[in-house]
Design a protein around this motif. Structure first.
Motif, mmCIF file in Angstrom:
data_model
loop_
_atom_site.group_PDB
_atom_site.id
_atom_site.type_symbol
_atom_site.label_atom_id
_atom_site.label_comp_id
_atom_site.label_asym_id
_atom_site.label_seq_id
_atom_site.Cartn_x
_atom_site.Cartn_y
_atom_site.Cartn_z
ATOM 1 N N ARG A 97 -6.758 -6.419 2.804
ATOM 2 C CA ARG A 97 -6.831 -7.796 3.429
ATOM 3 C C ARG A 97 -8.332 -8.247 3.462
ATOM 4 N N PHE A 98 -9.408 -7.249 3.371
ATOM 5 C CA PHE A 98 -10.757 -7.736 3.041
ATOM 6 C C PHE A 98 -10.882 -8.326 1.938
ATOM 7 N N LYS A 99 -10.422 -7.911 0.626
ATOM 8 C CA LYS A 99 -10.386 -8.588 -0.736
ATOM 9 C C LYS A 99 -9.821 -9.756 -0.565
ATOM 10 N N SER A 100 -8.474 -9.737 -0.066
ATOM 11 C CA SER A 100 -7.867 -11.229 -0.035
ATOM 12 C C SER A 100 -8.608 -12.316 0.741
ATOM 13 N N LYS A 101 -9.410 -12.025 1.640
ATOM 14 C CA LYS A 101 -10.295 -12.947 2.200
ATOM 15 C C LYS A 101 -11.440 -13.435 1.492
ATOM 16 N N LEU A 102 -11.975 -12.568 0.446
ATOM 17 C CA LEU A 102 -13.004 -12.957 -0.392
ATOM 18 C C LEU A 102 -12.756 -14.371 -1.446
ATOM 19 N N ALA A 126 3.563 12.572 1.619
ATOM 20 C CA ALA A 126 2.912 11.223 1.545
ATOM 21 C C ALA A 126 1.414 11.088 1.927
ATOM 22 N N MET A 127 0.888 10.041 1.425
ATOM 23 C CA MET A 127 -0.512 9.877 1.866
ATOM 24 C C MET A 127 -0.698 9.714 3.212
ATOM 25 N N PRO A 128 -1.846 10.629 3.719
ATOM 26 C CA PRO A 128 -2.254 10.402 5.238
ATOM 27 C C PRO A 128 -2.119 9.028 5.647
ATOM 28 N N ASN A 129 -1.802 8.807 6.926
ATOM 29 C CA ASN A 129 -1.707 7.437 7.509
ATOM 30 C C ASN A 129 -3.027 6.928 7.629
ATOM 31 N N TRP A 130 -4.382 7.675 7.673
ATOM 32 C CA TRP A 130 -5.610 7.192 7.966
ATOM 33 C C TRP A 130 -5.931 6.619 6.528
ATOM 34 N N ILE A 131 -5.680 7.073 5.422
ATOM 35 C CA ILE A 131 -6.001 6.456 4.129
ATOM 36 C C ILE A 131 -5.166 5.232 3.813
ATOM 37 N N MET A 132 -3.921 5.372 4.204
ATOM 38 C CA MET A 132 -3.156 4.156 4.085
ATOM 39 C C MET A 132 -3.537 3.004 4.933
ATOM 40 N N SER A 133 -3.865 3.295 6.197
ATOM 41 C CA SER A 133 -4.463 2.165 7.034
ATOM 42 C C SER A 133 -5.885 1.522 6.286
ATOM 43 N N GLY A 134 -6.902 2.457 5.807
ATOM 44 C CA GLY A 134 -7.929 2.085 5.028
ATOM 45 C C GLY A 134 -7.809 1.374 4.109
ATOM 46 N N GLU A 135 -6.543 1.594 3.184
ATOM 47 C CA GLU A 135 -6.180 0.843 2.137
ATOM 48 C C GLU A 135 -5.776 -0.589 2.180
ATOM 49 N N LYS A 136 -4.949 -0.702 3.605
ATOM 50 C CA LYS A 136 -4.450 -1.907 3.968
ATOM 51 C C LYS A 136 -5.621 -2.752 4.292
ATOM 52 N N LYS A 137 -6.591 -2.206 5.085
ATOM 53 C CA LYS A 137 -7.723 -3.060 5.709
ATOM 54 C C LYS A 137 -8.544 -3.516 4.591
ATOM 55 N N TRP A 138 -8.651 -2.622 3.344
ATOM 56 C CA TRP A 138 -9.419 -3.068 2.123
ATOM 57 C C TRP A 138 -8.636 -4.139 1.358
ATOM 58 N N GLU A 169 0.919 -1.212 0.119
ATOM 59 C CA GLU A 169 0.012 -0.101 0.196
ATOM 60 C C GLU A 169 0.945 1.312 -0.129
ATOM 61 N N GLN A 170 2.118 0.972 0.228
ATOM 62 C CA GLN A 170 2.994 2.500 0.185
ATOM 63 C C GLN A 170 3.641 2.550 -1.026
#
Length: 185
Positions: free
Chosen positions: A180-185, A166-178, A29-30
């Motif tokens: 992870r969620f997609k990989s579980k599908l 850089a991208m704000p940490n809250w956006i990067m954190s959301g992208e990481k969660k997204w 995500e970075q």
């Protein structure tokens, strides 16, 4: 965090750079690749392209819309209160409704205008993109800077294009969660 920009015309090399950075502990995500050749970029499955929404200025303009909407909503409520218009049969209801409508419209209009503009951080790189080159950028913490430099040194085709915010940490954190969620599908 700092964002380091590089320009290249070789997506295969960029794919190797991304793999090396990930192997050294820099999260997917970075790392992003911005290109006007989306079909070519999609053929390189390992490369993390820039989402189309982030290619526009929608976030910045939408944020401006939020502040303008808050200002307009507050103005309506203040005027209604001090004009004594709330002492009617309907009370506060029409003014609260108007404040909500103005707030929502301001956000919508800000986002709409933002979709029509390119992201301001990418504007200086538009000439390179028009030439058919690709912009590779990495958001790194200060502790990750030596790792990035070490990997980049091994790839002489990369042209340094600058450093930015850089991208704000809250956006990067959301992208990481997204992801992870997609990989579980």
């Amino acid at each position: 965090m700092n964002r380091h920009y590089y320009v290249s015309d070789d997506l295969d090399d960029l794919e190797r750079v991304e793999q090396e950075l990930e192997a050294k502990g820099i999260d997917t995500e970075q790392i992003h690749v911005l290109s006007e050749q989306d079909a070519e970029l999609e053929r390189h499955e390992r490369l993390h392209g820039v989402p189309s929404m982030m290619k526009t200025d929608v976030v910045r303009s939408g944020t401006r819309g939020v502040f303008i909407g808050l200002l307009l909503a507050a103005l309506v409520l203040i005027v209604a209160y001090f004009s004594d218009w709330t002492n009617t049969v309907f009370g506060w209801v029409p003014f609260i409704f108007l404040a909500i409508v103005l707030f929502g419209f301001s956000i919508w209009e800000g986002g709409f205008l933002g979709f029509q503009k390119g992201n301001r951080y990418f504007r200086p790189l538009q000439d390179k993109l028009r030439e058919g080159k690709h912009v590779f950028f990495v958001d790194v913490e200060p502790a990750q800077e030596p790792v990035l430099e070490q990997v980049i040194r091994r790839h002489p085709k990369l042209e340094v294009a600058g450093i930015g915010t850089a991208m704000p940490n809250w956006i990067m954190s959301g992208e990481k969660k997204w992801h992870r969620f997609k990989s579980k599908l």
